[in-house]
Design a protein around this motif. Structure first.
Motif, PDB file in Angstrom:
ATOM      1  N   THR A  39     133.067  62.432  11.503  1.00  0.00           N
ATOM      2  CA  THR A  39     133.092  60.712  10.683  1.00  0.00           C
ATOM      3  C   THR A  39     132.225  60.466   9.248  1.00  0.00           C
ATOM      4  O   THR A  39     132.002  61.679   8.681  1.00  0.00           O
ATOM      5  N   ILE A  40     132.554  59.386   9.200  1.00  0.00           N
ATOM      6  CA  ILE A  40     133.164  59.028   7.695  1.00  0.00           C
ATOM      7  C   ILE A  40     131.593  57.945   7.551  1.00  0.00           C
ATOM      8  O   ILE A  40     131.215  56.609   8.330  1.00  0.00           O
ATOM      9  N   SER A  41     130.636  57.954   6.895  1.00  0.00           N
ATOM     10  CA  SER A  41     129.329  57.166   6.329  1.00  0.00           C
ATOM     11  C   SER A  41     130.006  56.447   4.864  1.00  0.00           C
ATOM     12  O   SER A  41     129.814  57.048   3.599  1.00  0.00           O
ATOM     13  N   ALA A  42     130.103  55.137   4.913  1.00  0.00           N
ATOM     14  CA  ALA A  42     130.992  54.289   3.962  1.00  0.00           C
ATOM     15  C   ALA A  42     129.535  54.217   2.891  1.00  0.00           C
ATOM     16  O   ALA A  42     129.947  54.560   1.613  1.00  0.00           O
ATOM     17  N   GLN A  43     128.007  54.052   2.993  1.00  0.00           N
ATOM     18  CA  GLN A  43     127.438  53.790   2.124  1.00  0.00           C
ATOM     19  C   GLN A  43     126.892  55.658   1.605  1.00  0.00           C
ATOM     20  O   GLN A  43     126.849  54.971   0.192  1.00  0.00           O
ATOM     21  N   SER A  44     127.089  56.459   1.810  1.00  0.00           N
ATOM     22  CA  SER A  44     127.179  57.633   1.483  1.00  0.00           C
ATOM     23  C   SER A  44     128.226  58.561   0.641  1.00  0.00           C
ATOM     24  O   SER A  44     128.418  59.421   0.178  1.00  0.00           O
ATOM     25  N   GLY A  45     128.990  57.972   1.505  1.00  0.00           N
ATOM     26  CA  GLY A  45     130.604  58.863   0.424  1.00  0.00           C
ATOM     27  C   GLY A  45     130.571  59.861   1.476  1.00  0.00           C
ATOM     28  O   GLY A  45     130.745  61.080   1.627  1.00  0.00           O
ATOM     29  N   ARG A  46     129.895  60.172   2.439  1.00  0.00           N
ATOM     30  CA  ARG A  46     128.896  61.449   3.490  1.00  0.00           C
ATOM     31  C   ARG A  46     130.314  61.807   4.238  1.00  0.00           C
ATOM     32  O   ARG A  46     130.711  60.649   5.069  1.00  0.00           O
ATOM     33  N   VAL A  47     131.154  62.938   4.519  1.00  0.00           N
ATOM     34  CA  VAL A  47     131.916  63.143   6.012  1.00  0.00           C
ATOM     35  C   VAL A  47     130.936  64.469   6.489  1.00  0.00           C
ATOM     36  O   VAL A  47     131.288  65.474   6.015  1.00  0.00           O
ATOM     37  N   VAL A  48     131.224  63.958   8.250  1.00  0.00           N
ATOM     38  CA  VAL A  48     130.269  65.160   8.632  1.00  0.00           C
ATOM     39  C   VAL A  48     131.776  65.907   9.589  1.00  0.00           C
ATOM     40  O   VAL A  48     131.599  64.345  10.239  1.00  0.00           O
ATOM     41  N   GLU A  49     131.899  66.846   9.872  1.00  0.00           N
ATOM     42  CA  GLU A  49     133.004  66.956  11.008  1.00  0.00           C
ATOM     43  C   GLU A  49     132.215  68.517  11.701  1.00  0.00           C
ATOM     44  O   GLU A  49     131.369  69.420  11.340  1.00  0.00           O
TER      45      GLU A  49
END
Length: 586
Positions: A185-195
């Motif tokens: 998953t990629i969250s554009a708001q926070s620059g977060r990547v979760v795998e």
């Protein structure tokens, strides 16, 4: 001690414009641990440590683990849960990965030292062909109070299934995708990547972070799917070439994360007295946050229509809200006292439109509409001039129970005159209302939902909010489910209007209507037309103002809002397979 860590692959990524100094690292760690329980000790406290991976590669990391107290809001007496928080800063190849849990906010501090990795860089790290897009959440480029603002789609793979019509006006802010057999998953708001994965050691997390950074540094060129959406642009480019015209606070985030979780809000008066906001006060606060405010032209970017002073402030890489009244409202966030203004700015909850309607500021970033003002000629084609609307004096006229028809000078009366050659005209106004008028025409194989709004000729966007919102809300009913419409026909449309003598069936053919409707609905040529009738809109006036927009000329903020509202109406209807029509005066 770091070897005892068991972490998930969940990190925010940044770029080092200048290498982090020991002082900068300490400021980030101090901000993160600002909610540490008083008198407690760190379980781990390491700054700028050097460590080697199995392959001999060196990396630097800073780490703090500490106890903190999370307040319990369902209990009147002071009560808290003791939990442990973590902040881990990994430095690799000029990039930084930050993993954190339950610590205080670091957004203000980290912005001074690091540049967030943009969502376009995160999504460019893989090829569209390699990824299966399982979920996309997106924000429509509008600040309208009535238009659909966001939507989400889910499928095994949205490529080929999701219509890209009007995608240029949609800002994707969350992706869930399957890449090389793994869910990411990629969250554009926070620059977060979760795998998704099992918990991993520090070294394994660093190896994963290195892999993400390597992909960011070597983007894929194959972006046919994602390039159909609104594209990220540099804030400075937008700020230097156009003016902000309206601002909206994403108040639903405040409601979901504060009010519905019973997080208390405290207000401090000028005399220093502090009290908790409750009931009526909270409702008034949310009502003010929900309002779209125009920005007064000028260098101080003041908001128009606010009861207290408010303005926008341009920062290094973001735009923040500056409202002294919101600084007087305080809350507790992860054990740290925070003002409501800081909460709004920290979470990037301001959405801003500009005089050039191609641009929008959302979630701390600027986006450019892939279509934008180029759509103005096609948008204007949706306007249909009804000359008599210039003579309209009211919406429904002077209604009396004994009357059999609407005033000829009312919008309702003019609509019924204009549609008089159709097969059936129903007045569905009031009650369980799908539209003000529903019109059927077998020759054209059509159903038309007509939503009417009267007003003096005006360029104000506020008149459009209600009628467009009502139209978009009822798009789902335009498929004409035979059972549902049959029930409406029996229980409402066969009755008189407002219990008077005026029949709701304003025009009809001889014969069985339900048989007529079944035949019409089964015709493969069946088409749907969503119509808004606005006696306050002038085709000539709108064309003149929108032409200025198209040429890049300065126009008032209400014109930009009007463009977004009408554009949202057109795109929402077309996306649903419905033809948009706007009845207006010459």
């Amino acid at each position: 001690m770091p070897d005892r860590l068991a972490l998930t692959q969940n990190a925010q990524f940044y770029r080092e414009d200048v290498a982090l100094t020991n002082e900068a690292l300490c400021s980030i760690l101090d901000a993160a641990s600002d909610n540490k329980t008083l008198g407690s000790a760190f379980l781990i406290d390491k700054t700028d440590e050097i460590r080697k991976l199995k392959d001999g590669t060196e990396f630097r990391f800073s780490l703090r683990v500490f106890p903190t107290e999370r307040p319990v809001h369902f209990w009147e007496d002071p009560l808290s849960d003791l939990i442990h928080a973590l902040i881990l800063v990994i430095q690799v190849d000029g990039h930084v990965a930050v993993l954190k849990k339950s610590c205080a906010s670091i957004s203000e501090v980290i912005e001074k030292h690091l540049t967030p990795i943009k969502s376009s860089d995160l999504t460019a790290s893989f090829s569209d062909d390699e990824a299966e897009f399982q979920k996309i959440s997106m924000r429509n480029m509008t600040v309208s109070e009535r238009a659909m603002r966001s939507k989400a789609y889910e499928a095994a793979d949205l490529k080929g299934l999701l219509s890209l019509h009007a995608a240029g006006r949609s800002i994707p802010y969350f992706f869930k995708l399957k890449l090389n057999g793994r869910i990411k998953t990629i969250s554009a708001q926070s620059g977060r990547v979760v795998e998704s994965s099992e918990r991993k050691s520090l070294d394994d997390i660093v190896s994963w972070a290195r892999q993400q950074i390597e992909q960011i540094k070597n983007p894929s060129g194959d972006k046919d799917f994602l390039e159909a959406f609104a594209q990220l642009v540099d804030l400075d480019i937008v700020w230097n070439n156009t003016q902000p015209t309206a601002v909206l606070v994403e108040s639903s985030f405040v409601v979901d994360n504060l009010l519905e979780k019973n997080v208390p809000l405290f207000y401090t008066t000028r005399k220093g007295r502090t009290f908790e906001l409750t009931g009526k006060q909270l409702r008034a606060l949310i009502s003010q946050l929900e309002t779209v405010y125009e920005i007064i032209p000028g260098l101080d970017f003041k908001l128009n229509g606010t009861s207290r002073p408010a303005s926008l402030k341009k920062n290094k890489s973001s735009i923040s809200l500056d409202v002294p009244a919101l600084r007087k409202i305080k809350l507790e966030d992860n054990g740290k006292e925070l003002t409501l203004q800081s909460f709004i700015n920290k979470n990037n909850l301001t959405t801003i439109s500009f005089s050039n309607p191609q641009y929008m500021y959302f979630m701390g970033q600027c986006f450019k509409d892939g279509a934008g003002v180029n759509e103005i000629p096609s948008l204007l084609k949706s306007f249909v001039v009804i000359d008599d609307l210039a003579m309209a004096t009211s919406e429904k006229g002077d209604y009396k129970p004994a009357r059999k028809k609407f005033d000829s000078s009312s919008v309702f009366g003019l609509i019924e005159k204009h549609c008089s050659k159709n097969d059936y005209i129903f007045c569905d106004d009031l009650g369980d209302e799908w539209a003000d008028h529903i019109v059927f025409n077998k020759k054209e194989c059509s159903v038309s939902f007509i939503h009417s709004k009267h007003g003096d000729m005006s360029k104000s966007a506020s008149n459009l909010h209600d009628v467009v919102g009502q139209a978009i809300k009822n798009i789902g009913n335009m498929d004409i489910d035979l059972r549902a419409f049959g029930k409406k026909y029996d229980n409402k449309l066969l009755m008189n209007y407002r219990d008077g003598t005026m029949p709701r069936v304003r025009r009809k053919l001889h014969g069985d209507f339900k048989k007529y409707l079944a035949e019409l609905r089964q015709d493969y040529r069946f088409n749907k037309r969503c119509i808004i009738c606005c006696s306050f809109l002038s085709r000539a006036q709108i064309e003149s103002e929108f032409t200025k927009l198209q040429k890049g000329m300065r126009v008032p903020g209400n014109i930009t809002q009007m463009f977004w509202i009408l554009s949202s109406f057109v795109h929402a209807t077309k996306e649903a397979g419905v033809s948009p029509i706007i009845y207006c005066r010459p």
